[in-house]
Structures are given as structure tokens and as C-alpha cells.
Scaffold this motif. Sequence first.
Motif, PDB file in Angstrom:
ATOM      1  N   GLY A 124       0.791  -1.215   0.000  1.00 54.98           N
ATOM      2  CA  GLY A 124       0.000   0.000   0.000  1.00 54.98           C
ATOM      3  C   GLY A 124       0.827   1.271   0.000  1.00 54.98           C
ATOM      4  N   VAL A 125       1.920   1.279   0.755  1.00 55.06           N
ATOM      5  CA  VAL A 125       2.778   2.472   0.805  1.00 55.06           C
ATOM      6  C   VAL A 125       3.388   2.733  -0.565  1.00 55.06           C
ATOM      7  N   VAL A 126       3.935   1.687  -1.183  1.00 56.27           N
ATOM      8  CA  VAL A 126       4.548   1.850  -2.504  1.00 56.27           C
ATOM      9  C   VAL A 126       3.505   2.281  -3.526  1.00 56.27           C
ATOM     10  N   GLY A 127       2.350   1.619  -3.515  1.00 52.68           N
ATOM     11  CA  GLY A 127       1.321   1.965  -4.491  1.00 52.68           C
ATOM     12  C   GLY A 127       0.843   3.389  -4.355  1.00 52.68           C
ATOM     13  N   ASP A 128       0.619   3.840  -3.107  1.00 49.28           N
ATOM     14  CA  ASP A 128       0.172   5.216  -2.882  1.00 49.28           C
ATOM     15  C   ASP A 128       1.218   6.223  -3.329  1.00 49.28           C
ATOM     16  N   LEU A 129       2.464   5.992  -2.895  1.00 49.92           N
ATOM     17  CA  LEU A 129       3.522   6.961  -3.183  1.00 49.92           C
ATOM     18  C   LEU A 129       3.895   6.952  -4.665  1.00 49.92           C
ATOM     19  N   ALA A 130       4.095   5.759  -5.238  1.00 52.15           N
ATOM     20  CA  ALA A 130       4.467   5.679  -6.649  1.00 52.15           C
ATOM     21  C   ALA A 130       3.353   6.208  -7.539  1.00 52.15           C
ATOM     22  N   GLY A 131       2.098   5.953  -7.148  1.00 55.72           N
ATOM     23  CA  GLY A 131       0.987   6.497  -7.908  1.00 55.72           C
ATOM     24  C   GLY A 131       0.961   8.015  -7.876  1.00 55.72           C
ATOM     25  N   PHE A 132       1.259   8.589  -6.700  1.00 55.01           N
ATOM     26  CA  PHE A 132       1.298  10.045  -6.581  1.00 55.01           C
ATOM     27  C   PHE A 132       2.462  10.620  -7.375  1.00 55.01           C
ATOM     28  N   VAL A 133       3.603   9.955  -7.325  1.00 54.81           N
ATOM     29  CA  VAL A 133       4.755  10.379  -8.126  1.00 54.81           C
ATOM     30  C   VAL A 133       4.386  10.384  -9.611  1.00 54.81           C
ATOM     31  N   ALA A 134       3.705   9.321 -10.058  1.00 59.95           N
ATOM     32  CA  ALA A 134       3.308   9.244 -11.461  1.00 59.95           C
ATOM     33  C   ALA A 134       2.292  10.325 -11.814  1.00 59.95           C
ATOM     34  N   ALA A 135       1.375  10.609 -10.893  1.00 65.31           N
ATOM     35  CA  ALA A 135       0.337  11.607 -11.153  1.00 65.31           C
ATOM     36  C   ALA A 135       0.908  13.006 -11.303  1.00 65.31           C
ATOM     37  N   THR A 136       2.040  13.266 -10.681  1.00 64.18           N
ATOM     38  CA  THR A 136       2.565  14.626 -10.602  1.00 64.18           C
ATOM     39  C   THR A 136       3.822  14.867 -11.432  1.00 64.18           C
ATOM     40  N   PHE A 137       4.582  13.840 -11.748  1.00 64.04           N
ATOM     41  CA  PHE A 137       5.816  14.035 -12.516  1.00 64.04           C
ATOM     42  C   PHE A 137       5.472  14.462 -13.937  1.00 64.04           C
ATOM     43  N   GLN A 138       5.983  15.604 -14.342  1.00 62.04           N
ATOM     44  CA  GLN A 138       5.698  16.180 -15.657  1.00 62.04           C
ATOM     45  C   GLN A 138       4.185  16.190 -15.938  1.00 62.04           C
ATOM     46  N   ARG A 139       3.431  16.482 -14.883  1.00 57.80           N
ATOM     47  CA  ARG A 139       1.970  16.598 -14.926  1.00 57.80           C
ATOM     48  C   ARG A 139       1.258  15.304 -15.297  1.00 57.80           C
ATOM     49  N   GLY A 140       1.936  14.180 -15.080  1.00 60.60           N
ATOM     50  CA  GLY A 140       1.206  12.932 -15.178  1.00 60.60           C
ATOM     51  C   GLY A 140       1.778  11.896 -16.122  1.00 60.60           C
ATOM     52  N   LEU A 141       2.204  10.761 -15.550  1.00 57.75           N
ATOM     53  CA  LEU A 141       2.615   9.594 -16.326  1.00 57.75           C
ATOM     54  C   LEU A 141       1.655   8.444 -16.001  1.00 57.75           C
ATOM     55  N   PRO A 142       1.492   7.495 -16.915  1.00 58.99           N
ATOM     56  CA  PRO A 142       0.721   6.299 -16.570  1.00 58.99           C
ATOM     57  C   PRO A 142       1.439   5.514 -15.470  1.00 58.99           C
ATOM     58  N   VAL A 143       0.650   4.736 -14.724  1.00 59.65           N
ATOM     59  CA  VAL A 143       1.228   3.859 -13.704  1.00 59.65           C
ATOM     60  C   VAL A 143       0.570   2.497 -13.804  1.00 59.65           C
ATOM     61  N   VAL A 144       1.384   1.462 -13.746  1.00 53.17           N
ATOM     62  CA  VAL A 144       0.902   0.087 -13.660  1.00 53.17           C
ATOM     63  C   VAL A 144       1.166  -0.386 -12.241  1.00 53.17           C
ATOM     64  N   GLN A 145       0.118  -0.827 -11.555  1.00 52.57           N
ATOM     65  CA  GLN A 145       0.253  -1.302 -10.187  1.00 52.57           C
ATOM     66  C   GLN A 145       0.522  -2.809 -10.178  1.00 52.57           C
ATOM     67  N   VAL A 146       1.571  -3.196  -9.461  1.00 51.51           N
ATOM     68  CA  VAL A 146       1.900  -4.610  -9.260  1.00 51.51           C
ATOM     69  C   VAL A 146       1.897  -4.852  -7.746  1.00 51.51           C
TER      70      VAL A 146
END
Length: 511
Positions: free
Chosen positions: A267-289
Motif C-alpha cells: 500500500g505504501v509503494v502503491g500510494d507513493l508511486a501512484g502520486f509520483v506518477a500523477a505529478t511528474f511532468q503533470r502525469g505519467l501512466p502507472v501500472v500497479q503490481v
Amino acid sequence: MSARPAIVLIGFMGAGKTTGARMIAGALRARMVDTDKRIEKHVGMTIPQYFGRHGEGAFREVEERITLEVLDRADGDVVSLGGGTLQSAKVREALREHIVVLLSVSLATAWRRAKRSSRPLAKDRDAFDARYHDRQAVYEQVADVILPEVDRQLLRPAIPVIQSVKDAKGAQLLWAHTDSGGYPVWLRPGLLRDLPPWPLPDSSRRIAVTDRNVAEHHAGRVPGLAGLIEFPPGEAHKTLETCERVWGAMIEQGTTRSDHVVAIGGGVVGDLAGFVAATFQRGLPVVQVPTTLVAQVDSAYGGKTGVDLPAAKNYVGAYHQPAAVMVDPDALETLPPEELAAGYAEVVKTALIAGGALWEQVSSGDPVDPLTVMRCARTKLQVVADDERDGGRRQVLNLGHTIGHAIETVTDYRRYRHGEAVGLGLLAALRLSGQDALREQVAGLLQHAGLPTTMDGAIDVDEVHAATAKDKKRIGTAPVPFVVVREPGDVRFGQQLAAKDVRAAVVELAP
């Protein structure tokens, strides 16, 4: 045997199978076959008339014969089956050669639609309810694809993914629908050893974000990674400071908007990595594993991303739906018992929300298995399909979280794992619901799993009570709303409760 597999729609009465089949057939320019219509043409009367004259047994014989003929002759057709067709073992066996799509429908919706019809098995509500529950396990067992209960026209983006199911090497596809768009959830033990079709093109580089513990076990199992970024494990590191380090590493690795993030972890990785993806260069796709139980049954789905502040949990974040979720229950084998137990609290929470087969399975004390994971994921996905951004029903997912988050906050996110705190919050929520017997039952389930049922004696009750007032669900000057349970499957959100009652529920958690 048919040259090409058919797409076969199954589901209970009122699921919209005929409508869905027409929509899929139109999109694929394929022939649509409705077995009920074929049966009526064969017997020369309507199904209710045939039922009335000859009985259900005779009807099932005709239904089986016609269905087997349709499946044997199908060549890329889209087929709609009657709700009870899967009672036939021969039909279930024949379906192995085809792509079977389950259209979800709630019991309430099914009854509302069926009771207005001439269906012979929709006359008695109690019998209707029992038949609904009896058939669900068979539907789940046979389905290659499970679609949520939404307007069938909204599921058009799922069609190309449904066609790829035969290339997914036995993985089950759950389609996640939100107002922001849809995405596939692939689920199969051993999935990481043999991945289904990746949702993004090979030209988009895969940048993995994970914690150091997970990297040791799982980072090497995801092929084609172009970069790997690690950070220290634990909720205490789900901060903006960690995000800044990850953003910096992405810059160093030359990440651009054509690339995507792969979040490998809990959960910590998914939340943080998802937020990083949402905000880096205004948004990258993220695949959750997701590699932990809490992530596989809850946090990997729905697009909530974010980090904690010292004052309150998940105060900074964004809605950012994943491009896909890849769920391998075998990944749970590397978890220590404490982490599995922490995830179990979210299983219990989800079962209380779902009721029905999931609650029966969990409340019986059965161990968590891939079926449990799938049913939890289905519940979460349906809730999010109904309400993506917490405007209404999605708030039921906060059951146990208001007091659970408060406990995490006052202990600096270091004393309890998230699931452990949620388990305590569930007990408080059930007391606030007036469900004393259910509270005792849940306490027994949590205790058997190795979870605490009382707080550490050093925790200040008044601090926990005060922290509930800072919960992110609070709006304006009104007190924070709570989620309460009437019974498993009947969970209400937005409940205003007296402060003295909330404090008393917290006091009860003190040893």
C-alpha cells in the motif's frame, strides 16, 4: 469445434446480457446469438409458456441441447446465455473453448428488473434471492472476464482487452470502470512468471518504483524494466521528502512523458508511486503490481494516491487511475506473517461491505486464497465504478479507517501497520454501529489472525479522539462523518455521531 472462440455472456437474470451482447457484437461486427431466442424458435412458444406447460426440467433439457449446438457452431460469435444455463455440466465444459464474460448485477438491481418481467423464476422474492446467491460461485468459477454493473455502453473500451484474454495464459480479467476511463485487472497465481499482455506499448519505458524490501524479492520478476528506484520501507517514509527523492531519481534516469511508472509493492509503494506518477511532468501512466495482501484486496485499485503529513494521514494526494493492475497471489508467499495479518483486516472490512458469499467465506474463518482476493477486488472495483471521487458510496470503503487513521497519526505511523490500526478502527466502528455480537465475531477473526484487539497502553485516548476530527473526510465545520454497519452487506456512510460515543469507542480499545 468452432474456428474462432465465441465471446459468451453469462450472468443472473436482469444482468443485461442481451444488451451487452448486442453492443459487443456491433463493435466487433460479429454475429450475435441469443440462446433464449433460439429456444423459443425451436419450441414454438415463449419460454414462460413452455415453463408453464412442461416444467423446468423439460426446459433445461432443451436449453442444454440448443446451447451446446450454438457453442459448437460458433465462429467468433457473441453469445448471450440464459441465467440458469450453467447448471449444465456439459455446457460448463463446452465453455472452456470460448471467452466467458460475466456481467455483474446486484441482487437489488436484478430483482427490480426481473419482477416486472414474465420470467417464471422471478415470482417469489425469497426463492429469487436464494437462486441468486447459489449461482454466483458457478459464474465466478467459469468466467474468464468479469465486468462491473454499469451501463453496458460504458464498457466499450474493454472489448479489445476481452479479445486478448486467450493470450493471457489463464489469467482472469476484471474490468475496472471509472468516469476517468477503464483499465484491466489481471489476476492469476504465477502471473509474474508469465505476464498477460502489457497495457502500454514497448516504446514506453518501464520505470519501477518500489521499496528496498520488495525490490529484493520481486523487482527482478517484472521483465523489461528500464529503471529501478528504491526507497526505505514503511509508512513513516510515505512523505513528500521521499517523493522528492524519487522525482529526482526519475530525472537522473531520463524519464519522459512517454514513459510510465511500475509500482511494485504494498500500500505504501502503491500510494507513493501512484502520486509520483500523477505529478511528474503533470502525469505519467502507472501500472500497479501489488505484492501485499492489503494492496491486492484494496489499495491497488481505485486511483487514490498520496502521502502522509505529520498532522494527518493521506492529506496530500491525487486521483490517478492505473493503466492496469497485475495481481499475482503467489507474491504473498514472501510476506512475513505480520504483514499477512495486517492485510487480513482489509479483507474483513471488505467482506463486511460486500456481505453475501465473501462475508460467508471470511466469517467462517477460511484462509485467504485467490478466490478471496478476487472477490475483494470485485467489491472494491464496483464501489469505485459507482463513485470514483468519494462523492457518495465510495465512502463506505472508509469503514474502520477514521479511528484507524487517528491511531496511526498519534503514533507517528511507526507503532502499527496500517492494517493493524484499521482492525482496531473496525472494532470501534462496530461498537458505534450498535453491533455488539458482530463486534465480538470480528474481534475473534482478528485475534485468530494475530491482530491486536486493544491499543498499546501508552497511547493517549484523548489524542486519538482529537485526531479523528482532522480526518480528511471532514467537510466544512461539520463533525467528521462515520461509516456504520447495519449488517454485513448493508453499510451506511455519512453518519454524524456524538463526540461522547466516539470517545467511548476509543476508550474501549484501551487495555
